[in-house]
Enzyme design. Structure first.
Site, short mmCIF file in Angstrom:
data_model
loop_
_atom_site.label_atom_id
_atom_site.label_comp_id
_atom_site.label_asym_id
_atom_site.label_seq_id
_atom_site.Cartn_x
_atom_site.Cartn_y
_atom_site.Cartn_z
N HIS B 54 0.82 -1.20 0.00
CA HIS B 54 0.00 0.00 0.00
C HIS B 54 0.86 1.26 0.00
O HIS B 54 0.55 2.23 -0.67
CB HIS B 54 -0.92 -0.02 1.23
CG HIS B 54 -1.99 1.01 1.19
ND1 HIS B 54 -3.18 0.82 0.53
CD2 HIS B 54 -2.06 2.25 1.72
CE1 HIS B 54 -3.93 1.88 0.66
NE2 HIS B 54 -3.30 2.77 1.37
N HIS B 100 -10.32 2.36 -1.04
CA HIS B 100 -10.52 1.96 0.35
C HIS B 100 -11.28 0.65 0.35
O HIS B 100 -12.31 0.50 1.00
CB HIS B 100 -11.22 3.04 1.15
CG HIS B 100 -10.41 3.49 2.31
ND1 HIS B 100 -10.94 3.86 3.51
CD2 HIS B 100 -9.08 3.61 2.46
CE1 HIS B 100 -9.97 4.20 4.34
NE2 HIS B 100 -8.83 4.07 3.73
#
Lengths: 225, 725
Positions: B54, B100
């Site tokens: 990430h 998300h």
């Protein structure tokens, strides 16, 4: 006319409201909720948004904000007070208007252009409209269901204080009520957003006459019953 | 001195505790090499989040490098919080898209809300005022109760945050496909505007300058969120619920206004959002960019409760926080300003000349890490992809009941009206929304000017699955078409790469080929990539379809041309572009075959650009009234959507086979204009009418009433959502 746009933490239509007042030819300034005076302002605009995050209950926290006493004083002095959306919720919470705004029947937020009827054009706010005229203002709220008891409703109806109603009731409001005025006719609360309806490019310019008439308050004021 | 019971360096090594945090044996050894010793618990945590997929893009970096990132108008490309593109008159547009997905799978409301909050702070940290929000969503089919729960939660979360903070949500797109069962995609995009001289960077420079923390007090929420986002979702993912952050849009609103105030102060040196990996990534990245060190005194960090350890503080992903570097001596000015906004703030450290990230807590040193290797030397993995075998079976749907196909497609949530979703978003706050959700790109006027920004978001995962290279091109081209259709000049784009595990050869191939296709399209369509985000390991019950999501912005020089254009009965309909039997990745294929054949898709990018520019010119000149790209479901579905949206009839004859109505060739538009126009590659196919929907072909006619079309289209999502689950 010089308007105060009362800014609470979480207000988010404050700029739109300020721009609307100026566009209609008035002057407007922001006033912080921690101020205690509205001296020097000819009218008060309470914008939409989520004052204090709508935590506790929409509009509830604003009722104990320092500026609230000054808003009440302005109202009792006969100066125009306009509350839109969260501003309407605040006006009911601080007791300047009766009833309450509760969750929409759908329990979802609703944002769309709504067709409304001007049910009373004999107020200083709505004298620019025809009685029974249809106008389009956007609505954008989660708690816009106008609720009141029978006695309050009868008083409102009997005194022509229901100023604005929905064609296609989006939230379950009693008697399709979208906006009401106080007994003296100088405090107006409504859920739809006239400040977002000032240009046909954006979908509607029907809100302009409301702000123009407010800016012409003195000349208009005979309308107050 | 306060001591915490934490594993020792030896425990971490012997029990391989680093593996629980997501570090491999090799990565752990690399950390030892960098430090010259074994990392302690806090340091291990810091490396694990900074080197998570990430934060470090360790599997995707080589692909991202293919993208063109510069152009005449690009003022700031990837690497900062968001990209910045010139729109003239000393103004610029700032935008980015971010995923998300993992948090939304576990806790849809908060996952989506904090996705919106995070992307807003990215835009604000550049110094821009947000003017529009968009979202791209993927769910499994709504026949599954869990997918309905996820849709409800995600939409409420997006609205809950965006509505409260007061930024209009002006466009979006959503698709329902079984591959997203239990692994929804939630990609949020934010667009802001800024004056050139206000553009901020996330940098820490100037020895002795002060580091200020502002925003919500740090709690234990979201610890290891970035690590969690870099793993596959499993049955145990529910236990990662504490990894999901909690949004507080009220504080977010105050923080946004305070930040926009702070960037006007000349003493501000740098600013960065505390997003993924919170205090760790913001401090390390700012120090790395400023080529300096940072010392943090963690006892000064505002915390929600006693007993939070340095490890927890550094890894917490508590929302609504910003980190600032300000000139020494000016700190009180900033603290006073934040006090005025009723926000917690504190001086928590200073810029040093050590080139190290040093953490102190009650006099004890908890971490001492060289900044550059932490930030820049994350391992990069180049794996072997494997192209799957191609399927050459020809398509034929001529024998199908195509009238039934038509009804099934317009009544499917992917093609039906999205009113259920977008009416839950405030799309007009700010009083500059010229075109809102419902039919195409959002258009938001730049306050006080006649200019407007067109913004669109789109993804075409079925095409990418069928043919990763050309599907990647089509993803970009489709978004380009959406921007063109507003009359805007496409300026630049942002991307969010949502894929499965890159450790699987076929997925790796999808990534490699599709990003190559995207890069080529960006080049040919003059839309450089200025920001982006990667979300891998989207695996739950299976692997998601490869879903690159493209966000694009365009510039309209004078938006007033859009006023007063009315679509009405009598207007002619034109089909622009070639229609063949292009069914790979199509919606009819999904409906009938329930699979995607791995067959080539075709797109000519040179033609795409020329056609787009030609039609855009005609729209601005007023020669045509409306242009709209033909997408999922082909011509039949586009005409049905037009009919239902405008509540007008359609009377169309096309020189095609019936099945071709559902073909999904690239680079096609339906144009609404006066009759008799000569449009390059265009054919006049019929009219808008007052009543009845009719399409005629060689072997198929579709006849419906306007009401029937409208009701099916409007009801597609609501009919799934009426149950009380």
């Amino acid at each position: 006319m010089k308007f105060a746009v009362v800014k609470f933490p979480g207000s988010n239509c404050d700029r739109d409201m300020l721009n609307a007042a100026i566009k209609a030819g008035g002057e407007a300034e922001y006033v912080d909720y921690r101020e205690t005076s509205l001296e020097g302002y000819d009218g008060v605009l309470i914008p939409g948004g989520f004052s204090f995050g709508d935590y506790l209950r929409s509009g509830a926290m604003a009722s104990v904000a320092p500026i609230t006493r000054a808003i009440k004083e302005a109202a009792s002095a006969g100066r125009p007070v306009l509350g839109v959306c969260n501003g309407f919720q605040i006006l009911t919470e601080i007791g300047l208007l009766p009833g309450a705004l509760i969750f929409n029947d759908t329990h979802t937020f609703i944002s769309r252009n709504e067709v409304l009827t001007i049910t009373n054009n004999e107020t200083a706010f709505t004298s620019g409209y025809e009685k029974g005229e249809s106008v389009v203002f956007p609505v954008a709220h989660g708690e816009g269901h106008y609720y009141c008891d029978d006695e309050t409703y009868e008083t409102l109806a009997a005194n022509d204080r229901i100023v604005l109603t929905y064609h296609d009731n989006p939230n379950g409001s009693r008697a399709d009520i979208a906006g009401i005025v106080n007994e003296a006719g100088n405090v107006f609360g409504l859920m739809p957003h006239p400040e977002r309806a000032l240009e046909s490019l954006l979908g509607s310019d029907d809100g302009m006459r409301l702000f123009e008439k407010m800016n012409d308050w003195e000349a208009n004021h005979d309308y107050i019953h | 001195m306060i001591t915490f019971t934490e594993p020792t360096e030896q425990d971490i090594r012997n029990e391989k505790l680093y593996a629980d945090m997501g570090l491999t044996d090799e990565e752990y050894d690399k950390v030892i090499g960098i430090l010259g010793r074994e990392p302690n618990y806090t340091e291990t945590g810091i490396f694990s989040v900074m080197w998570s997929e990430h934060c470090s893009y360790k599997h995707s970096k080589p692909f991202l490098k293919q993208f063109p990132t510069t152009g005449d108008r690009v003022l700031m490309g990837p690497g900062e919080g968001a990209g910045v593109v010139d729109i003239g008159d000393n103004q610029a547009v700032v935008f980015k898209v971010e995923s998300h997905n993992h948090p939304s799978a576990v806790e849809p409301y908060q996952g989506a809300a904090t996705g919106v909050g995070g992307i807003i702070r990215d835009i604000v940290s550049i110094g821009a005022r947000p003017i529009g929000l968009l979202n791209s969503l993927r769910f499994g089919e709504l026949s599954e109760p869990n997918n309905r729960r996820l849709l409800r939660g995600v939409v409420a979360g997006i609205g809950g945050y965006g509505n409260c903070i007061g930024i209009p949500t002006v466009s979006g797109e959503v698709e329902f496909d079984p591959s997203y069962d239990g692994n929804p995609l939630v990609n949020a995009m934010c667009v802001g505007t800024i004056d050139h001289d206000k553009i901020q960077k996330g940098t820490a420079r100037g020895i002795g300058n002060k580091v200020i923390y502002v925003g919500l007090k740090t709690g234990r929420d979201g610890i290891h969120g970035a690590t969690f986002a870099s793993e596959e979702l499993t049955d145990e993912s529910e236990s990662k619920r504490p990894s999901v952050q909690i949004g507080d849009p009220f504080t977010g609103k105050k923080l946004m206004e305070a930040t926009l105030d702070a960037i006007r102060q000349p003493e501000l040196v740098g600013i960065q959002d505390m997003g993924a990996a919170g205090l760790t990534s913001s401090s390390a990245e700012m120090a790395a960019k400023g080529e300096s060190g940072i010392a943090l005194h963690l006892d000064q960090v505002p915390v929600r409760e006693d007993g939070i350890t340095p490890y927890e503080m550094m890894l917490s992903e508590t929302q609504e926080r910003m980190l600032l570097v300000v000139e020494a001596g000016s700190e009180d000015k900033f603290l006073d300003m934040f006090e005025g906004y009723e926000l917690d703030s504190a001086v928590i450290g200073e810029v040093t000349d050590t080139d190290r990230l040093e953490l102190f807590f009650h006099g004890e040193k908890y971490a001492d890490i060289p900044v550059q290797p932490l930030s820049d030397e994350a391992p990069v993995y180049i794996l072997e992809g494997e192209a799957p075998a191609q399927d050459e079976t020809p398509y034929s749907y001529a024998d199908q009941d195509l009238n039934k196909v038509f009804d099934a497609l317009i009544g499917h949530p992917t093609h039906g009206s999205k009113r259920y979703i977008y009416e839950q978003y405030d799309n007009q706050v700010g009083a500059n929304t010229v075109q809102k959700s419902g039919f195409g790109s959002g258009v938001v006027r730049v306050e006080g000017t006649d200019k407007a920004i067109a913004m669109a978001i789109d993804g075409k995962s079925r095409y990418v699955y069928a043919d990763p290279l050309n599907g990647g091109k089509e993803a970009v081209a489709q978004t380009f078409r959406s921007i063109i259709s507003t009359g805007a000049l496409p300026l630049a784009m942002t991307d969010c790469l949502n894929y499965g595990s890159p450790e699987k050869p076929e997925i790796y191939h999808q990534l490699e080929a599709s990003t190559r296709g995207m890069a080529e399209a960006c080049e040919m369509l003059s839309t450089p990539v200025v920001s982006g985000n990667v979300s891998l390991y989207n695996e739950s019950k299976g692997t998601i379809l490869p879903t690159p999501v493209i966000g694009m912005v365009g510039l309209i020089e004078d938006v007033n041309f859009m006023a007063g254009v009315e679509i009405s009965a009598g207007d002619a309909l034109y089909l622009v572009g070639e229609t063949t039997k292009s069914f790979a990745g199509s919606q009819i294929e999904k409906l009938i075959d329930n699979e995607i054949r791995k067959q080539a898709r075709h797109i000519d990018l040179e033609l795409e650009y020329a056609r787009g520019m030609d039609l855009r010119g005609r729209l601005i000149d007023g020669e045509v009234k409306r242009i709209t790209p033909v997408g999922r479901g082909g011509i039949a579905i586009k005409l049905a959507q037009l009919s239902a949206f405008h509540r007008l009839g359609v009377d169309v004859e096309v020189d095609l086979d019936g099945e071709d109505l559902f073909a999904e060739n690239a680079s096609r538009y339906i144009v609404i204009a006066p009759a008799g126009l000569d449009i390059k590659d265009g054919t006049e196919i019929g009219r808008l009418t007052d009543e009845g929907f009719h399409i005629g072909t060689h072997d198929l006619t579709i006849d419906r009433s306007i009401d029937a079309i409208s009701n099916t289209w409007e009801g597609a999502i609501p009919q799934c959502m009426t149950s009380t689950d």
